[in-house]
Scaffold this motif. Sequence first.
Motif, PDB file in Angstrom:
ATOM      1  N   LEU A   1       0.836  -1.187   0.000  1.00  0.00           N
ATOM      2  CA  LEU A   1       0.000   0.000   0.000  1.00  0.00           C
ATOM      3  C   LEU A   1       0.878   1.246   0.000  1.00  0.00           C
ATOM      4  CD1 LEU A   1      -1.598   0.413   3.564  1.00  0.00           C
ATOM      5  CD2 LEU A   1       0.290  -1.091   3.101  1.00  0.00           C
ATOM      6  N   ASP A   2       0.513   2.184  -0.809  1.00  0.00           N
ATOM      7  CA  ASP A   2      -0.688   2.401  -1.580  1.00  0.00           C
ATOM      8  C   ASP A   2      -0.448   1.923  -3.008  1.00  0.00           C
ATOM      9  OD1 ASP A   2      -3.147   3.534  -2.473  1.00  0.00           O
ATOM     10  OD2 ASP A   2      -2.229   5.485  -2.740  1.00  0.00           O
ATOM     11  N   VAL A   3      -1.495   1.446  -3.687  1.00  0.00           N
ATOM     12  CA  VAL A   3      -1.336   1.004  -5.076  1.00  0.00           C
ATOM     13  C   VAL A   3      -2.126   1.878  -6.036  1.00  0.00           C
ATOM     14  CG1 VAL A   3      -0.789  -1.367  -4.462  1.00  0.00           C
ATOM     15  CG2 VAL A   3      -3.178  -0.722  -4.866  1.00  0.00           C
ATOM     16  N   GLY A   4      -2.394   3.132  -5.649  1.00  0.00           N
ATOM     17  CA  GLY A   4      -3.036   4.004  -6.616  1.00  0.00           C
ATOM     18  C   GLY A   4      -3.947   5.082  -6.084  1.00  0.00           C
ATOM     19  N   SER A   5      -4.178   5.126  -4.795  1.00  0.00           N
ATOM     20  CA  SER A   5      -5.080   6.135  -4.258  1.00  0.00           C
ATOM     21  C   SER A   5      -4.456   7.526  -4.264  1.00  0.00           C
ATOM     22  CB  SER A   5      -5.491   5.764  -2.826  1.00  0.00           C
ATOM     23  OG  SER A   5      -6.350   6.738  -2.287  1.00  0.00           O
ATOM     24  N   ASN A   6      -3.162   7.606  -3.905  1.00  0.00           N
ATOM     25  CA  ASN A   6      -2.461   8.893  -3.825  1.00  0.00           C
ATOM     26  C   ASN A   6      -1.094   8.767  -4.490  1.00  0.00           C
ATOM     27  OD1 ASN A   6      -4.354  10.363  -1.860  1.00  0.00           O
ATOM     28  ND2 ASN A   6      -3.854   8.508  -0.729  1.00  0.00           N
ATOM     29  N   VAL A   7      -0.926   9.440  -5.619  1.00  0.00           N
ATOM     30  CA  VAL A   7       0.348   9.317  -6.335  1.00  0.00           C
ATOM     31  C   VAL A   7       1.434  10.197  -5.727  1.00  0.00           C
ATOM     32  CG1 VAL A   7      -0.724   8.626  -8.493  1.00  0.00           C
ATOM     33  CG2 VAL A   7      -0.334  11.053  -8.051  1.00  0.00           C
ATOM     34  N   GLU A   8       1.043  11.181  -4.945  1.00  0.00           N
ATOM     35  CA  GLU A   8       2.011  12.029  -4.243  1.00  0.00           C
ATOM     36  C   GLU A   8       1.703  11.962  -2.753  1.00  0.00           C
ATOM     37  OE1 GLU A   8       2.061  15.952  -5.813  1.00  0.00           O
ATOM     38  OE2 GLU A   8       2.576  15.319  -7.847  1.00  0.00           O
TER      39      GLU A   8
ATOM     40  N   ILE B   1       0.750   1.871   9.834  1.00  0.00           N
ATOM     41  CA  ILE B   1      -0.169   1.537  10.922  1.00  0.00           C
ATOM     42  C   ILE B   1      -1.368   0.755  10.387  1.00  0.00           C
ATOM     43  CG2 ILE B   1      -1.752   2.502  12.646  1.00  0.00           C
ATOM     44  CD1 ILE B   1       0.195   4.854  12.937  1.00  0.00           C
ATOM     45  N   MET B   2      -1.936   1.241   9.275  1.00  0.00           N
ATOM     46  CA  MET B   2      -3.111   0.581   8.714  1.00  0.00           C
ATOM     47  C   MET B   2      -2.770  -0.812   8.187  1.00  0.00           C
ATOM     48  SD  MET B   2      -5.231   3.729   6.926  1.00  0.00           S
ATOM     49  CE  MET B   2      -3.931   4.313   5.842  1.00  0.00           C
ATOM     50  N   GLY B   3      -1.598  -0.939   7.566  1.00  0.00           N
ATOM     51  CA  GLY B   3      -1.172  -2.242   7.079  1.00  0.00           C
ATOM     52  C   GLY B   3      -0.898  -3.214   8.206  1.00  0.00           C
ATOM     53  N   GLU B   4      -0.324  -2.699   9.282  1.00  0.00           N
ATOM     54  CA  GLU B   4      -0.055  -3.542  10.451  1.00  0.00           C
ATOM     55  C   GLU B   4      -1.357  -4.062  11.048  1.00  0.00           C
ATOM     56  OE1 GLU B   4       0.745  -3.759  15.027  1.00  0.00           O
ATOM     57  OE2 GLU B   4      -0.641  -2.514  13.869  1.00  0.00           O
TER      58      GLU B   4
ATOM     59  N   ARG C   1       5.948  -7.631   9.861  1.00  0.00           N
ATOM     60  CA  ARG C   1       7.183  -6.948   9.493  1.00  0.00           C
ATOM     61  C   ARG C   1       6.879  -5.907   8.418  1.00  0.00           C
ATOM     62  NH1 ARG C   1       9.741 -12.187   7.360  1.00  0.00           N
ATOM     63  NH2 ARG C   1       7.544 -12.291   6.737  1.00  0.00           N
ATOM     64  N   ILE C   2       7.365  -4.687   8.625  1.00  0.00           N
ATOM     65  CA  ILE C   2       7.041  -3.563   7.753  1.00  0.00           C
ATOM     66  C   ILE C   2       8.308  -3.040   7.090  1.00  0.00           C
ATOM     67  CG2 ILE C   2       6.063  -1.236   7.668  1.00  0.00           C
ATOM     68  CD1 ILE C   2       4.553  -2.001  10.299  1.00  0.00           C
ATOM     69  N   GLY C   3       8.256  -2.822   5.773  1.00  0.00           N
ATOM     70  CA  GLY C   3       9.396  -2.286   5.046  1.00  0.00           C
ATOM     71  C   GLY C   3       8.986  -1.197   4.074  1.00  0.00           C
ATOM     72  N   ILE C   4       9.921  -0.299   3.766  1.00  0.00           N
ATOM     73  CA  ILE C   4       9.699   0.764   2.784  1.00  0.00           C
ATOM     74  C   ILE C   4      10.398   0.381   1.490  1.00  0.00           C
ATOM     75  CG2 ILE C   4       9.966   3.217   2.247  1.00  0.00           C
ATOM     76  CD1 ILE C   4      10.376   3.716   5.250  1.00  0.00           C
TER      77      ILE C   4
ATOM     78  N   GLY D   1       9.762 -13.116   1.003  1.00  0.00           N
ATOM     79  CA  GLY D   1       9.239 -13.350   2.339  1.00  0.00           C
ATOM     80  C   GLY D   1       9.858 -12.501   3.424  1.00  0.00           C
ATOM     81  N   LYS D   2      10.560 -11.443   3.039  1.00  0.00           N
ATOM     82  CA  LYS D   2      11.262 -10.618   4.027  1.00  0.00           C
ATOM     83  C   LYS D   2      10.325  -9.756   4.849  1.00  0.00           C
ATOM     84  CE  LYS D   2      15.261  -7.536   4.432  1.00  0.00           C
ATOM     85  NZ  LYS D   2      16.376  -6.877   3.684  1.00  0.00           N
ATOM     86  N   VAL D   3       9.240  -9.310   4.228  1.00  0.00           N
ATOM     87  CA  VAL D   3       8.307  -8.406   4.918  1.00  0.00           C
ATOM     88  C   VAL D   3       6.865  -8.857   4.702  1.00  0.00           C
ATOM     89  CG1 VAL D   3       9.816  -6.385   4.843  1.00  0.00           C
ATOM     90  CG2 VAL D   3       8.283  -6.849   2.931  1.00  0.00           C
ATOM     91  N   ASP D   4       5.991  -8.364   5.580  1.00  0.00           N
ATOM     92  CA  ASP D   4       4.553  -8.616   5.463  1.00  0.00           C
ATOM     93  C   ASP D   4       3.803  -7.412   4.923  1.00  0.00           C
ATOM     94  OD1 ASP D   4       4.643 -11.247   6.817  1.00  0.00           O
ATOM     95  OD2 ASP D   4       5.220 -10.056   8.569  1.00  0.00           O
ATOM     96  N   VAL D   5       4.354  -6.206   5.173  1.00  0.00           N
ATOM     97  CA  VAL D   5       3.729  -4.957   4.730  1.00  0.00           C
ATOM     98  C   VAL D   5       4.765  -4.131   3.982  1.00  0.00           C
ATOM     99  CG1 VAL D   5       2.573  -2.821   5.436  1.00  0.00           C
ATOM    100  CG2 VAL D   5       2.148  -4.941   6.704  1.00  0.00           C
TER     101      VAL D   5
END
Length: 337
Positions: free
Chosen positions: A136-143, A154-157, A170-173, A214-218
Amino acid sequence: MGGDHAPAAIVEGVAQALDGSLPWIDRILLVGDESRLTAELARVGLAGDKRVELVHADQVVDMGDSPATAVRAKRRASINVAVDLVKEGRAEAVVSAGNTGAATAATVLKLRTLPGVDRPAIATLMPSPTGHFLILDVGSNVECKPLNLFQYAIMGEVYERVIRGKASPRIGIISVGEETGKGNDLTKETYKLLKNTPQLNFVGNIEGYDLFNGKVDVVLCDGFVGNVILKTCEGLAKAIGAILKENLKKTPVRMLGATLAKGAFNDLKKRCDYAESGGAPLLGVNGVCIIGHGSSSPWAVRNAIRVAGEFVHYQVNQHIADRIRELQPPGSDQSPA
Protein backbone atom coordinates in the motif's frame (compact mmCIF):
# COMPACT_ATOMS: atom_id res chain seq x y z
CA MET A 1 -22.73 -1.40 -12.82
CA GLY A 2 -18.95 -0.99 -12.86
CA GLY A 3 -16.47 -3.40 -14.40
CA ASP A 4 -15.71 -4.98 -17.75
CA HIS A 5 -18.31 -7.73 -17.30
CA ALA A 6 -21.00 -5.84 -15.36
CA PRO A 7 -23.71 -6.38 -14.48
CA ALA A 8 -23.68 -10.10 -15.33
CA ALA A 9 -20.48 -10.98 -13.45
CA ILE A 10 -21.54 -8.86 -10.47
CA VAL A 11 -24.89 -10.60 -10.12
CA GLU A 12 -23.32 -14.03 -10.56
CA GLY A 13 -20.82 -13.12 -7.83
CA VAL A 14 -23.67 -12.11 -5.56
CA ALA A 15 -25.32 -15.49 -6.14
CA GLN A 16 -22.10 -17.24 -5.12
CA ALA A 17 -21.78 -15.02 -2.04
CA LEU A 18 -25.28 -16.02 -0.95
CA ASP A 19 -24.80 -19.77 -1.40
CA GLY A 20 -24.19 -20.26 2.32
CA SER A 21 -20.41 -20.51 2.10
CA LEU A 22 -19.72 -17.03 3.49
CA PRO A 23 -20.33 -16.19 7.13
CA TRP A 24 -21.67 -12.74 8.03
CA ILE A 25 -23.17 -12.09 4.57
CA ASP A 26 -26.95 -12.21 4.84
CA ARG A 27 -28.19 -9.32 2.71
CA ILE A 28 -26.90 -7.54 -0.39
CA LEU A 29 -28.13 -4.36 -2.02
CA LEU A 30 -27.55 -4.27 -5.79
CA VAL A 31 -27.22 -0.72 -7.13
CA GLY A 32 -27.78 0.09 -10.79
CA ASP A 33 -30.22 -0.13 -13.67
CA GLU A 34 -33.19 -1.92 -12.10
CA SER A 35 -34.50 -3.49 -15.30
CA ARG A 36 -31.12 -4.97 -16.23
CA LEU A 37 -30.47 -6.18 -12.69
CA THR A 38 -33.92 -7.78 -12.48
CA ALA A 39 -33.21 -9.75 -15.65
CA GLU A 40 -29.83 -10.86 -14.33
CA LEU A 41 -31.30 -11.97 -10.99
CA ALA A 42 -33.85 -14.09 -12.82
CA ARG A 43 -31.08 -15.65 -14.89
CA VAL A 44 -29.13 -16.78 -11.80
CA GLY A 45 -32.20 -17.93 -9.87
CA LEU A 46 -32.40 -15.06 -7.38
CA ALA A 47 -35.63 -13.45 -8.61
CA GLY A 48 -37.72 -12.47 -5.60
CA ASP A 49 -35.00 -13.53 -3.13
CA LYS A 50 -35.50 -11.50 0.07
CA ARG A 51 -31.74 -11.41 0.68
CA VAL A 52 -31.29 -9.14 -2.36
CA GLU A 53 -32.62 -5.60 -2.61
CA LEU A 54 -32.48 -3.54 -5.80
CA VAL A 55 -31.63 0.15 -5.54
CA HIS A 56 -32.12 1.98 -8.83
CA ALA A 57 -29.38 4.24 -10.17
CA ASP A 58 -29.76 5.62 -13.69
CA GLN A 59 -26.21 6.86 -14.21
CA VAL A 60 -22.79 5.16 -14.42
CA VAL A 61 -19.27 6.51 -14.05
CA ASP A 62 -17.49 5.18 -17.11
CA MET A 63 -13.88 4.01 -17.03
CA GLY A 64 -12.82 6.98 -19.16
CA ASP A 65 -14.51 9.61 -16.97
CA SER A 66 -12.52 11.94 -14.77
CA PRO A 67 -13.24 10.47 -11.31
CA ALA A 68 -13.68 13.62 -9.23
CA THR A 69 -15.64 15.43 -11.97
CA ALA A 70 -17.90 12.45 -12.64
CA VAL A 71 -18.62 11.86 -8.95
CA ARG A 72 -19.81 15.45 -8.61
CA ALA A 73 -21.64 15.66 -11.94
CA LYS A 74 -23.32 12.24 -11.95
CA ARG A 75 -25.04 12.31 -8.59
CA ARG A 76 -27.25 9.34 -9.53
CA ALA A 77 -24.31 7.20 -10.63
CA SER A 78 -24.33 3.72 -9.11
CA ILE A 79 -21.12 4.31 -7.11
CA ASN A 80 -22.54 7.51 -5.59
CA VAL A 81 -25.81 5.83 -4.65
CA ALA A 82 -23.96 2.83 -3.18
CA VAL A 83 -21.73 5.00 -0.99
CA ASP A 84 -24.79 7.01 0.11
CA LEU A 85 -26.33 3.74 1.36
CA VAL A 86 -23.33 3.27 3.64
CA LYS A 87 -23.48 6.89 4.77
CA GLU A 88 -27.17 6.52 5.60
CA GLY A 89 -26.57 3.29 7.52
CA ARG A 90 -28.59 1.12 5.15
CA ALA A 91 -25.44 -0.82 4.24
CA GLU A 92 -22.21 -1.53 6.09
CA ALA A 93 -19.85 -1.75 3.12
CA VAL A 94 -19.60 -0.93 -0.57
CA VAL A 95 -18.00 -3.20 -3.17
CA SER A 96 -17.15 -1.88 -6.64
CA ALA A 97 -15.36 -3.27 -9.70
CA GLY A 98 -15.78 -0.03 -11.62
CA ASN A 99 -13.68 3.11 -11.97
CA THR A 100 -11.17 2.94 -9.09
CA GLY A 101 -10.72 6.69 -8.93
CA ALA A 102 -14.48 7.23 -8.75
CA ALA A 103 -14.88 4.65 -5.98
CA THR A 104 -12.09 6.33 -4.02
CA ALA A 105 -13.37 9.86 -4.63
CA ALA A 106 -16.99 9.05 -3.78
CA THR A 107 -16.02 7.22 -0.60
CA VAL A 108 -13.66 9.92 0.65
CA LEU A 109 -15.97 12.82 -0.26
CA LYS A 110 -19.06 11.28 1.30
CA LEU A 111 -17.69 9.27 4.25
CA ARG A 112 -14.50 11.24 4.96
CA THR A 113 -11.53 9.62 6.66
CA LEU A 114 -11.18 8.04 10.09
CA PRO A 115 -10.18 10.39 12.93
CA GLY A 116 -6.49 11.23 12.62
CA VAL A 117 -6.08 9.75 9.14
CA ASP A 118 -4.76 12.22 6.57
CA ARG A 119 -5.26 10.14 3.40
CA PRO A 120 -6.60 6.67 2.70
CA ALA A 121 -4.66 3.95 0.87
CA ILE A 122 -5.60 1.09 -1.42
CA ALA A 123 -4.04 -2.09 -0.02
CA THR A 124 -3.47 -5.17 -2.18
CA LEU A 125 -2.38 -8.68 -1.24
CA MET A 126 0.30 -10.15 -3.48
CA PRO A 127 1.68 -13.71 -3.51
CA SER A 128 5.16 -14.78 -2.46
CA PRO A 129 6.84 -18.18 -1.98
CA THR A 130 6.09 -17.91 1.74
CA GLY A 131 2.46 -16.81 1.42
CA HIS A 132 1.37 -13.25 0.71
CA PHE A 133 2.43 -9.70 1.48
CA LEU A 134 0.39 -6.49 1.63
CA ILE A 135 1.42 -3.49 -0.46
CA LEU A 136 0.00 0.00 0.00
CA ASP A 137 -0.69 2.40 -1.58
CA VAL A 138 -1.34 1.00 -5.08
CA GLY A 139 -3.04 4.00 -6.62
CA SER A 140 -5.08 6.14 -4.26
CA ASN A 141 -2.46 8.89 -3.82
CA VAL A 142 0.35 9.32 -6.33
CA GLU A 143 2.01 12.03 -4.24
CA CYS A 144 2.48 11.36 -0.53
CA LYS A 145 4.00 12.94 2.54
CA PRO A 146 6.03 11.02 5.14
CA LEU A 147 3.02 11.16 7.49
CA ASN A 148 0.94 9.34 4.86
CA LEU A 149 3.39 6.44 4.57
CA PHE A 150 3.70 6.33 8.36
CA GLN A 151 -0.07 5.99 8.65
CA TYR A 152 -0.07 3.39 5.87
CA ALA A 153 2.31 1.39 8.05
CA ILE A 154 -0.17 1.54 10.92
CA MET A 155 -3.11 0.58 8.71
CA GLY A 156 -1.17 -2.24 7.08
CA GLU A 157 -0.06 -3.54 10.45
CA VAL A 158 -3.67 -3.61 11.66
CA TYR A 159 -4.81 -5.45 8.52
CA GLU A 160 -2.13 -8.13 8.86
CA ARG A 161 -2.70 -8.52 12.58
CA VAL A 162 -6.51 -8.46 12.72
CA ILE A 163 -7.47 -10.08 9.40
CA ARG A 164 -4.50 -12.32 8.68
CA GLY A 165 -3.58 -13.19 12.27
CA LYS A 166 0.09 -12.13 12.27
CA ALA A 167 1.15 -11.13 15.77
CA SER A 168 3.95 -8.74 14.76
CA PRO A 169 3.85 -7.96 11.02
CA ARG A 170 7.18 -6.95 9.49
CA ILE A 171 7.04 -3.56 7.75
CA GLY A 172 9.40 -2.29 5.05
CA ILE A 173 9.70 0.76 2.78
CA ILE A 174 10.34 0.11 -0.90
CA SER A 175 13.47 2.03 -1.88
CA VAL A 176 16.56 1.95 -4.11
CA GLY A 177 18.75 0.38 -1.45
CA GLU A 178 18.55 -1.32 1.93
CA GLU A 179 21.02 0.97 3.64
CA THR A 180 19.87 3.76 5.96
CA GLY A 181 19.88 7.04 4.05
CA LYS A 182 19.08 5.51 0.67
CA GLY A 183 16.09 6.75 -1.29
CA ASN A 184 14.35 10.08 -1.82
CA ASP A 185 13.15 12.60 0.76
CA LEU A 186 9.86 10.73 1.20
CA THR A 187 11.45 7.40 2.07
CA LYS A 188 14.18 8.96 4.23
CA GLU A 189 11.74 10.94 6.37
CA THR A 190 9.33 8.02 6.64
CA TYR A 191 12.24 5.84 7.75
CA LYS A 192 12.92 8.25 10.64
CA LEU A 193 9.27 8.23 11.75
CA LEU A 194 9.05 4.45 11.76
CA LYS A 195 12.45 3.96 13.38
CA ASN A 196 11.22 6.08 16.29
CA THR A 197 8.06 3.98 16.69
CA PRO A 198 9.16 0.77 18.46
CA GLN A 199 5.56 -0.46 18.72
CA LEU A 200 5.78 -1.28 14.99
CA ASN A 201 8.01 -4.07 13.70
CA PHE A 202 9.88 -1.93 11.17
CA VAL A 203 12.64 -3.82 9.33
CA GLY A 204 13.90 -0.86 7.27
CA ASN A 205 14.26 -0.27 3.54
CA ILE A 206 13.72 -3.07 1.05
CA GLU A 207 14.50 -3.29 -2.65
CA GLY A 208 12.34 -4.61 -5.45
CA TYR A 209 13.75 -8.13 -5.31
CA ASP A 210 12.82 -8.34 -1.61
CA LEU A 211 9.12 -8.18 -2.43
CA PHE A 212 8.86 -11.88 -3.20
CA ASN A 213 11.38 -13.44 -0.79
CA GLY A 214 9.24 -13.35 2.34
CA LYS A 215 11.26 -10.62 4.03
CA VAL A 216 8.31 -8.41 4.92
CA ASP A 217 4.55 -8.62 5.46
CA VAL A 218 3.73 -4.96 4.73
CA VAL A 219 5.32 -2.93 1.93
CA LEU A 220 5.02 0.88 1.95
CA CYS A 221 5.16 3.18 -1.07
CA ASP A 222 3.28 6.06 -2.65
CA GLY A 223 0.44 5.31 -5.05
CA PHE A 224 2.53 6.00 -8.14
CA VAL A 225 5.21 3.44 -7.29
CA GLY A 226 2.65 0.96 -5.93
CA ASN A 227 0.50 1.06 -9.05
CA VAL A 228 3.52 0.60 -11.30
CA ILE A 229 4.60 -2.43 -9.22
CA LEU A 230 1.09 -3.91 -9.32
CA LYS A 231 0.57 -3.50 -13.06
CA THR A 232 4.11 -4.67 -13.85
CA CYS A 233 3.60 -7.83 -11.81
CA GLU A 234 0.27 -8.52 -13.52
CA GLY A 235 1.85 -8.11 -16.94
CA LEU A 236 4.89 -10.19 -16.00
CA ALA A 237 2.72 -13.04 -14.72
CA LYS A 238 0.78 -13.12 -18.00
CA ALA A 239 3.98 -13.00 -20.03
CA ILE A 240 5.59 -15.85 -18.08
CA GLY A 241 2.43 -17.92 -18.45
CA ALA A 242 2.34 -17.37 -22.20
CA ILE A 243 6.06 -18.15 -22.62
CA LEU A 244 5.78 -21.27 -20.49
CA LYS A 245 2.73 -22.49 -22.40
CA GLU A 246 4.46 -21.94 -25.74
CA ASN A 247 7.60 -23.80 -24.71
CA LEU A 248 5.75 -26.72 -23.14
CA LYS A 249 4.07 -27.41 -26.48
CA LYS A 250 7.32 -27.67 -28.45
CA THR A 251 7.97 -31.40 -27.95
CA PRO A 252 5.90 -34.47 -27.02
CA VAL A 253 8.09 -35.06 -23.96
CA ARG A 254 7.45 -31.55 -22.67
CA MET A 255 3.72 -31.94 -23.31
CA LEU A 256 3.73 -35.16 -21.30
CA GLY A 257 5.61 -33.45 -18.50
CA ALA A 258 3.11 -30.60 -18.54
CA THR A 259 0.25 -33.09 -18.24
CA LEU A 260 1.91 -34.77 -15.27
CA ALA A 261 2.54 -31.40 -13.63
CA LYS A 262 -0.96 -30.04 -14.33
CA GLY A 263 -1.90 -30.10 -10.65
CA ALA A 264 1.14 -28.01 -9.72
CA PHE A 265 0.41 -25.52 -12.49
CA ASN A 266 -3.20 -25.19 -11.32
CA ASP A 267 -2.06 -24.59 -7.74
CA LEU A 268 0.35 -21.89 -8.94
CA LYS A 269 -2.34 -20.23 -11.02
CA LYS A 270 -4.74 -20.19 -8.09
CA ARG A 271 -2.13 -18.75 -5.75
CA CYS A 272 -1.34 -15.91 -8.15
CA ASP A 273 -4.93 -15.24 -9.21
CA TYR A 274 -6.21 -11.85 -8.00
CA ALA A 275 -9.71 -13.35 -7.97
CA GLU A 276 -8.78 -15.37 -4.88
CA SER A 277 -8.14 -12.24 -2.80
CA GLY A 278 -11.24 -10.63 -4.28
CA GLY A 279 -10.77 -6.92 -3.82
CA ALA A 280 -8.48 -4.30 -2.36
CA PRO A 281 -9.71 -2.46 0.74
CA LEU A 282 -9.53 1.32 0.80
CA LEU A 283 -7.97 1.64 4.24
CA GLY A 284 -8.45 4.76 6.34
CA VAL A 285 -11.92 5.85 5.25
CA ASN A 286 -14.76 6.13 7.73
CA GLY A 287 -16.59 3.19 6.22
CA VAL A 288 -15.76 0.01 4.33
CA CYS A 289 -14.96 0.18 0.62
CA ILE A 290 -13.61 -2.81 -1.30
CA ILE A 291 -12.30 -2.10 -4.79
CA GLY A 292 -12.35 -4.99 -7.25
CA HIS A 293 -10.35 -5.49 -10.43
CA GLY A 294 -11.96 -4.00 -13.54
CA SER A 295 -12.13 -7.43 -15.16
CA SER A 296 -13.46 -9.16 -12.04
CA SER A 297 -14.99 -12.58 -12.61
CA PRO A 298 -17.98 -13.77 -10.56
CA TRP A 299 -15.55 -15.58 -8.23
CA ALA A 300 -13.58 -12.35 -7.73
CA VAL A 301 -16.81 -10.50 -6.93
CA ARG A 302 -17.78 -13.22 -4.46
CA ASN A 303 -14.43 -12.89 -2.72
CA ALA A 304 -14.60 -9.10 -2.68
CA ILE A 305 -17.91 -9.44 -0.83
CA ARG A 306 -16.20 -11.90 1.53
CA VAL A 307 -13.47 -9.33 2.29
CA ALA A 308 -16.14 -6.69 2.99
CA GLY A 309 -17.81 -9.03 5.46
CA GLU A 310 -14.50 -9.70 7.20
CA PHE A 311 -13.77 -6.00 7.59
CA VAL A 312 -17.16 -5.33 9.15
CA HIS A 313 -17.13 -8.41 11.37
CA TYR A 314 -13.63 -7.83 12.76
CA GLN A 315 -14.20 -4.07 13.17
CA VAL A 316 -11.04 -3.20 11.29
CA ASN A 317 -11.82 0.51 11.17
CA GLN A 318 -12.11 0.72 14.95
CA HIS A 319 -8.75 -1.04 15.29
CA ILE A 320 -7.18 1.42 12.83
CA ALA A 321 -8.63 4.46 14.61
CA ASP A 322 -7.38 3.19 17.97
CA ARG A 323 -3.91 2.44 16.61
CA ILE A 324 -3.65 5.81 14.84
CA ARG A 325 -4.58 7.57 18.07
CA GLU A 326 -1.99 5.51 19.98
CA LEU A 327 0.94 5.95 17.57
CA GLN A 328 0.30 9.30 15.82
CA PRO A 329 3.55 11.36 15.77
CA PRO A 330 3.56 14.48 17.99
CA GLY A 331 2.36 17.59 16.20
CA SER A 332 0.42 15.82 13.45
CA ASP A 333 -3.16 16.82 12.66
CA GLN A 334 -5.60 14.62 14.58
CA SER A 335 -8.69 15.73 12.68
CA PRO A 336 -10.17 13.87 9.71
CA ALA A 337 -8.98 15.02 6.28
